[in-house]
Design an enzyme around this catalytic site. Structure first.
Site, short mmCIF file in Angstrom:
data_model
loop_
_atom_site.label_atom_id
_atom_site.label_comp_id
_atom_site.label_asym_id
_atom_site.label_seq_id
_atom_site.Cartn_x
_atom_site.Cartn_y
_atom_site.Cartn_z
N PHE A 96 -6.09 1.58 -1.35
CA PHE A 96 -5.97 2.32 -0.29
C PHE A 96 -5.57 3.92 -1.11
CE2 PHE A 96 -1.59 1.43 -0.47
CZ PHE A 96 -1.04 2.27 0.74
N LYS A 97 -4.98 3.86 -2.39
CA LYS A 97 -4.51 5.65 -2.18
C LYS A 97 -5.97 6.36 -3.24
CE LYS A 97 -0.69 3.31 -2.13
NZ LYS A 97 1.23 3.53 -3.31
N ASP A 98 -6.69 5.29 -3.07
CA ASP A 98 -7.57 6.57 -3.39
C ASP A 98 -8.71 7.33 -2.07
OD1 ASP A 98 -8.31 5.31 -5.68
OD2 ASP A 98 -9.68 3.90 -5.04
N THR A 127 -1.26 4.14 -6.82
CA THR A 127 -0.75 4.81 -6.41
C THR A 127 -1.11 6.44 -8.47
OG1 THR A 127 1.25 5.29 -4.87
CG2 THR A 127 0.68 7.22 -6.76
#
Length: 483
Positions: A115-117, A148
Site C-alpha cells: 500500500f506504500k506504493d 516504505t
C-alpha cells in the site's frame, strides 16, 4: 491560501509546496493543515461513481491551491504516478465467502506490491515536480520496516533531482523486501542496511531526527523525507478511505467498519482525518500485532515504549507511532502546546498516561486488538483452506482483529485493508501452510526476477550509523555537485 503549520506550534505557516519539500516542520513537528475541509453527504453522492484517479483529484484539490499546482498539472501528476500499477482500477476488492459482509481492500497492486506504493507514487513524483520547477536538488531519507523503502526506491529511481537514502534494520525485514531495494542499479538509490538495531525501525527514525537536527548538514545536503512524517503521504492515503467507502456502500450515509493493520499510525491517521472531514465510518479497528503500541494507547490511554518483538507482520513491528501526534492534534482542539508538552514528557519519561478526557477524545470511534503470531498464521491458513484466498500476514492481523472484536462491533459491512502482497513473505506463508508448496497466488514475477540480480547496499552498525551516514551523504553530495 491553504496553509500548513507545525502541530507543535513552532515556525510560521507555509504553503503546500514548502510543507511537502521540508518533510519535518522547522521546529521538528509534523505539518498539518490549518483547517480540515468538511465534505457533505451530497458531495460524497456526487463522487460515488468516480474512478480512483478522478476521486483523488477532487480530494487533493481541497488541500492544494491552484496557484501552487494547476488543474492540468495535478491531473498529469496523478496519471503519471499510477500508470505502473497492475490493475486499471488501482485498488480492487475481494468479498470473502465465509465471513458475513466482509471485504478485502487489496492495496498491493503497485510496482513494489504494498500500500506504500499508493502514497509514494504520487508523493515522490510531486517532490520531483517541485524540484524540477525550482531547478533544485534534494537528498531524501526514509526509514523502512519493509514496505516504505522499496516504494521510495522504485519511484525515485532515475530521477535526476533526487538522491534517495533508504535505511532499513538489517534482519528485521524479509529477503524479498530487501532485494526490492538493493537490486536497483540506479546511481541515485542508496539502500543502507543498519545492523544491531535493538528497537528495529524505531532506531532509524531517531537517527533521521538527529540528522534533521544537524542544521548545517541538513542545509548542505538539502535533506527531506517521504516517510509518513510528510503531509503528502497522509493526504494521499485519505483517498483510499473515501474510495473504499464509496465502492462498498449501497447508499451514501450508510456506515461501515474498517480494519487497518497498524504500526506507526500513518495509515490510520489518514483514515481518522477522512472521518473528521465527513466520511461515515462507524468504527476503525486498530489491528496491532504483539508489539501492541497502539493497542495500549487506545485501550488503556498509555503511550509507552516497550522492547520490540519480531513478528510475522514485520512492517508493523513499531514501538513509537509518531503519526498519532498528528491525529491527536485534531482531537484536542489543535492545542499545539499540549502536543509539545506530551512529546517532551515522553522523551523524558518514556511513558504518558493520558487523562480520561483526552483518552475519550481520541479513542472515540476506535476499537483495538493485539493479534499474536499463532493467530496470524492460523488466519492465513484457514482463509486459504476455506476460500483459496491467500492473505499476507498484515491482512491476516486486520481480519483476525475483526473476529476478536465481533461482540463489540455493530453489525455493518466491514472493510479489511490488505496492505501487502503475500509474495513478499514467502517464509511466513510456508509456516502458515505447514510447509506446503506456495501457491501461485503467493508468488510474483517481480520478486522472482529480483532473486537473480546483483545487490548494491551500504552496511553499517547502529552504534555508528549517524556519523557514517553524515560522512557518506556529504561525500555523495560533493561528488554530484562537482559534475
Amino acid at each position: 491560501m491553504i496553509q500548513y503549520i507545525s502541530n507543535t506550534g513552532g515556525g510560521k505557516p507555509v504553503d503546500f509546496e514548502t510543507a511537502i519539500l521540508d518533510g519535518f516542520a522547522v521546529d521538528g513537528g509534523l505539518y498539518v493543515p490549518t483547517a480540515l475541509p468538511k465534505i457533505s453527504l451530497q458531495q460524497l453522492a456526487n463522487w460515488k461513481k468516480l474512478g480512483y484517479l478522478e476521486l483523488a483529484f477532487e480530494i487533493l484539490s481541497l488541500f492544494i491551491d491552484r496557484s501552487v499546482i494547476s488543474e492540468i498539472e495535478l491531473k498529469t501528476l496523478l496519471h503519471d504516478a499510477y500508470n505502473s500499477f497492475e490493475k486499471s482500477e488501482i485498488i480492487p476488492f475481494h468479498k470473502l465467502k465465509t465471513k458475513k459482509e466482509t471485504f478485502i481492500m487489496e492495496l498491493f497492486y503497485g510496482p513494489t506490491l504494498s500500500f506504500k506504493d499508493i502514497g509514494l507514487a504520487f508523493l515522490v513524483n510531486l517532490v520531483d515536480f517541485f524540484l524540477k520547477r525550482n531547478n533544485e536538488f534534494k537528498s531524501i531519507i526514509v526509514a523502512t520496516t519493509g514496505d516504505t523503502g522499496p516504494a521510495t526506491a522504485f519511484f525515485s529511481a532515475g530521477k535526476s533531482n533526487l538522491s534517495a537514502w533508504i535505511l532499513y534494520p538489517k534482519g528485521f525485514i524479509t529477503e524479498e523486501q530487501e532485494r526490492q531495494m538493493t537490486t536497483l542499479a540506479h546511481t541515485n538509490i542508496h539502500p543502507v542496511g543498519v545492523s544491531n538495531c535493538p528497537d528495529g525501525g524505531d532506531d532509524l527514525d531517531l537517527i533521521i531526527a538527529k540528522l534533521y537536527a544537524n542544521l548545517d548538514f541538513k542545509n548542505k545536503v538539502q535533506l527531506s523525507s517521504v516517510n509518513s512524517i510528510n503531509w503528502g503521504r497522509i493526504l494521499m492515503q485519505t483517498v483510499h478511505y473515501f474510495y473504499g467507502y464509496l465502492q462498498m456502500v449501497d447508499h451514501i450515509g450508510e456506515k461501515i467498519n474498517v480494519s487497518v493493520p497498524s504500526g506507526a499510525f500513518g495509515n490510520l491517521c489518514a483514515g481518522g482525518l477522512a472521518r473528521k472531514m465527513g466520511l461515515p465510518i462507524n468504527t476503525f479497528i486498530v489491528a496491532n500485532n504483539t508489539n501492541a503500541c497502539l493497542h495500549r494507547i487506545f485501550s488503556n490511554g498509555i503511550f509507552q515504549k516497550q522492547p520490540i518483538v519480531e513478528t510475522p507482520s514485520s512492517a508493523i513491528d513499531i514501538l513509537i507511532p509518531y503519526n498519532f501526534w498528528r491525529y491527536l492534534y485534531f482531537c484536542v482542539n489543535k492545542d499545539s502546546e499540549k502536543i509539545k508538552a506530551w512529546m517532551n514528557e515522553f522523551k523524558t519519561n518514556g511513558q504518558i498516561h493520558f487523562d480520561a478526557g483526552t483518552h475519550n477524545s481520541y479513542a472515540e470511534g476506535f476499537l483495538s486488538a493485539s493479534i499474536n503470531d499463532g493467530q496470524t498464521l492460523e488466519t492465513i491458513a484457514s482463509i486459504y483452506k476455506n476460500e483459496s484466498y491467500l492473505l499476507d500476514p498484515h491482512g491476516a492481523v486486520a481480519l483476525k482483529a475483526v473476529e476478536q472484536l465481533k461482540n463489540e462491533l455493530e453489525d455493518l459491512k466491514t472493510l479489511c485493508l490488505a496492505t501487502a502482497h503475500p509474495a513478499k513473505f514467502t517464509k511466513i506463508t510456508k509456516r502458515a501452510l505447514k510447509g506446503k508448496e506456495i501457491p501461485d497466488k503467493g508468488k510474483h514475477h517481480s520478486i522472482e526476477k529480483a532473486k537473480t540480480r546483483c545487490e548494491k547496499v551500504y552496511l553499517c552498525d547502529h552504534l555508528h550509523a549517524e556519523a557514517a551516514l553524515t560522512q557518506v551523504m556529504l561525500t555523495d553530495w560533493d561528488l554530484k555537485n562537482e559534475k
